[in-house]
Scaffold this motif. Structure first.
Motif, PDB file in Angstrom:
ATOM      1  N   GLN A  20     -27.064  54.452  31.973  1.00  0.00           N
ATOM      2  CA  GLN A  20     -28.015  53.530  31.328  1.00  0.00           C
ATOM      3  C   GLN A  20     -29.234  54.189  31.211  1.00  0.00           C
ATOM      4  OE1 GLN A  20     -27.683  49.857  33.583  1.00  0.00           O
ATOM      5  NE2 GLN A  20     -26.220  49.169  32.420  1.00  0.00           N
ATOM      6  N   ASP A  21     -29.996  54.153  30.281  1.00  0.00           N
ATOM      7  CA  ASP A  21     -31.408  54.632  30.077  1.00  0.00           C
ATOM      8  C   ASP A  21     -32.223  54.271  31.280  1.00  0.00           C
ATOM      9  OD1 ASP A  21     -30.357  55.540  27.720  1.00  0.00           O
ATOM     10  OD2 ASP A  21     -31.805  54.542  26.456  1.00  0.00           O
ATOM     11  N   ASN A  22     -33.010  55.116  31.672  1.00  0.00           N
ATOM     12  CA  ASN A  22     -33.863  54.925  32.730  1.00  0.00           C
ATOM     13  C   ASN A  22     -33.555  54.169  33.863  1.00  0.00           C
ATOM     14  OD1 ASN A  22     -35.997  56.184  30.979  1.00  0.00           O
ATOM     15  ND2 ASN A  22     -36.245  54.348  30.027  1.00  0.00           N
ATOM     16  N   THR A  23     -32.427  54.722  34.284  1.00  0.00           N
ATOM     17  CA  THR A  23     -31.579  53.998  35.574  1.00  0.00           C
ATOM     18  C   THR A  23     -31.449  55.068  36.544  1.00  0.00           C
ATOM     19  OG1 THR A  23     -30.524  52.474  34.090  1.00  0.00           O
ATOM     20  CG2 THR A  23     -29.910  52.554  36.607  1.00  0.00           C
ATOM     21  N   ILE A  56     -23.549  57.059  22.218  1.00  0.00           N
ATOM     22  CA  ILE A  56     -24.762  56.527  22.459  1.00  0.00           C
ATOM     23  C   ILE A  56     -24.379  54.838  22.303  1.00  0.00           C
ATOM     24  CG2 ILE A  56     -27.211  55.964  22.091  1.00  0.00           C
ATOM     25  CD1 ILE A  56     -26.353  58.894  23.359  1.00  0.00           C
ATOM     26  N   TYR A  57     -24.510  53.959  23.091  1.00  0.00           N
ATOM     27  CA  TYR A  57     -24.181  52.428  22.825  1.00  0.00           C
ATOM     28  C   TYR A  57     -25.460  51.618  23.042  1.00  0.00           C
ATOM     29  CZ  TYR A  57     -24.181  51.970  28.041  1.00  0.00           C
ATOM     30  OH  TYR A  57     -24.676  51.704  29.422  1.00  0.00           O
ATOM     31  N   ASN A 115     -29.477  47.847  28.400  1.00  0.00           N
ATOM     32  CA  ASN A 115     -28.840  47.414  27.164  1.00  0.00           C
ATOM     33  C   ASN A 115     -28.424  48.656  26.612  1.00  0.00           C
ATOM     34  OD1 ASN A 115     -29.209  44.438  27.464  1.00  0.00           O
ATOM     35  ND2 ASN A 115     -31.315  44.950  26.893  1.00  0.00           N
ATOM     36  N   ARG A 116     -28.976  49.848  27.109  1.00  0.00           N
ATOM     37  CA  ARG A 116     -28.799  51.164  26.306  1.00  0.00           C
ATOM     38  C   ARG A 116     -28.245  52.077  27.301  1.00  0.00           C
ATOM     39  NH1 ARG A 116     -34.182  49.968  24.768  1.00  0.00           N
ATOM     40  NH2 ARG A 116     -34.701  51.551  26.042  1.00  0.00           N
ATOM     41  N   GLY A 117     -27.415  52.807  26.759  1.00  0.00           N
ATOM     42  CA  GLY A 117     -26.783  54.288  27.467  1.00  0.00           C
ATOM     43  C   GLY A 117     -26.089  54.857  26.570  1.00  0.00           C
ATOM     44  N   TRP A 118     -25.253  55.939  27.603  1.00  0.00           N
ATOM     45  CA  TRP A 118     -24.413  57.040  26.996  1.00  0.00           C
ATOM     46  C   TRP A 118     -23.023  56.978  27.727  1.00  0.00           C
ATOM     47  CZ3 TRP A 118     -27.881  57.781  30.589  1.00  0.00           C
ATOM     48  CH2 TRP A 118     -27.434  58.474  31.897  1.00  0.00           C
ATOM     49  N   GLU A 119     -22.138  57.523  27.014  1.00  0.00           N
ATOM     50  CA  GLU A 119     -20.880  57.887  27.432  1.00  0.00           C
ATOM     51  C   GLU A 119     -20.506  59.222  26.958  1.00  0.00           C
ATOM     52  OE1 GLU A 119     -17.941  54.752  27.035  1.00  0.00           O
ATOM     53  OE2 GLU A 119     -19.480  53.119  27.173  1.00  0.00           O
ATOM     54  N   VAL A 120     -19.401  59.844  27.831  1.00  0.00           N
ATOM     55  CA  VAL A 120     -18.912  60.946  27.294  1.00  0.00           C
ATOM     56  C   VAL A 120     -17.357  60.739  27.431  1.00  0.00           C
ATOM     57  CG1 VAL A 120     -18.654  63.427  27.599  1.00  0.00           C
ATOM     58  CG2 VAL A 120     -20.772  62.437  27.995  1.00  0.00           C
TER      59      VAL A 120
END
Length: 217
Positions: free
Chosen positions: A89-92, A180-181, A196-201
């Motif tokens: 997650q962003d900024n986590t 990017i979700y 609410n925002r983040g990333w996956e590979v």
């Protein structure tokens, strides 16, 4: 999509009319109607236009079929089973991502080619909840390497009905999708908007691994 369907519909109608005109012209010619004999140029022009229209439809059909086959061959490399190798997650801070990664890494994702530039998604989340989301993504027709779409949870206690949007970017060298979700419902505001925002590979499995990998229900 709709425009293409309308064009095909009118092509079918025009093709039917052209065939009827040619059939009528053959019958009239065979029966030897007097007016037709006196004006052969008119009938020749009408049948010529009908034949030209039919030839145009055939050419358009062959072109569309060629493009369809070309897209299928190109997008074949995206279809298949993937394994989630990273999520965040962003900024986590990393310490707050331990449970998330434990629950979601190594979950399977299936990407299936639908047609055109579109794919369907089956995405597994949260191992203990056995959650699953379904989605669709459409790739950019220009670069064919990035796509945008959406997802919605259909399985999983406490998750059913949740949804969001995502962006997929294909890494040709690593053969993986960078995702990017942005979760849209429910949203964690005002406490932590970045949740609410983040990333996956998503790492694509080769054919051998797919035979022994986790199966998607």
């Amino acid at each position: 999509m709709m425009e293409n369907l309308i064009i095909v519909k009118w092509e079918k109608i025009g093709l039917a009319i052209s065939l009827i005109i040619i059939l009528i012209a053959c019958v009239v010619e065979f029966c030897g109607v007097g007016w037709i004999k006196d004006h052969p140029t008119i009938m020749s022009s009408v049948t010529g236009l009908a034949c030209g229209f039919i030839a145009t439809i055939i050419v358009l059909y062959l072109e569309r079929n060629y493009e369809k086959t070309k897209l299928q061959k190109y997008y074949l490399k995206y279809s298949g089973t993937y394994i989630r190798t990273d999520i965040g997650q962003d900024n986590t801070v990393e310490s707050n991502l331990v449970d998330m990664r434990k629950e979601n890494l190594d979950c399977a994702i299936n990407i299936s080619y639908v047609g055109g530039h579109e794919f369907s998604l089956i995405i597994n989340y949260w191992k203990t909840k056995k959650a699953q989301a379904r989605g669709f993504v459409e790739f950019n027709p220009k670069d064919k390497k990035s796509g945008k779409g959406n997802y919605r949870y259909v399985i999983g206690e406490g998750y059913i009905g949740q949804f969001g949007v995502l962006e997929l970017n294909w890494d040709e060298i690593k053969e993986e999708m960078i995702v990017i979700y942005r979760h849209q419902y429910p949203r964690e505001i005002p406490f932590n908007p970045d949740a609410n925002r983040g990333w996956e590979v998503w790492k694509k499995m080769n054919h051998t691994k797919q035979q022994t990998g986790k199966m998607i229900k």
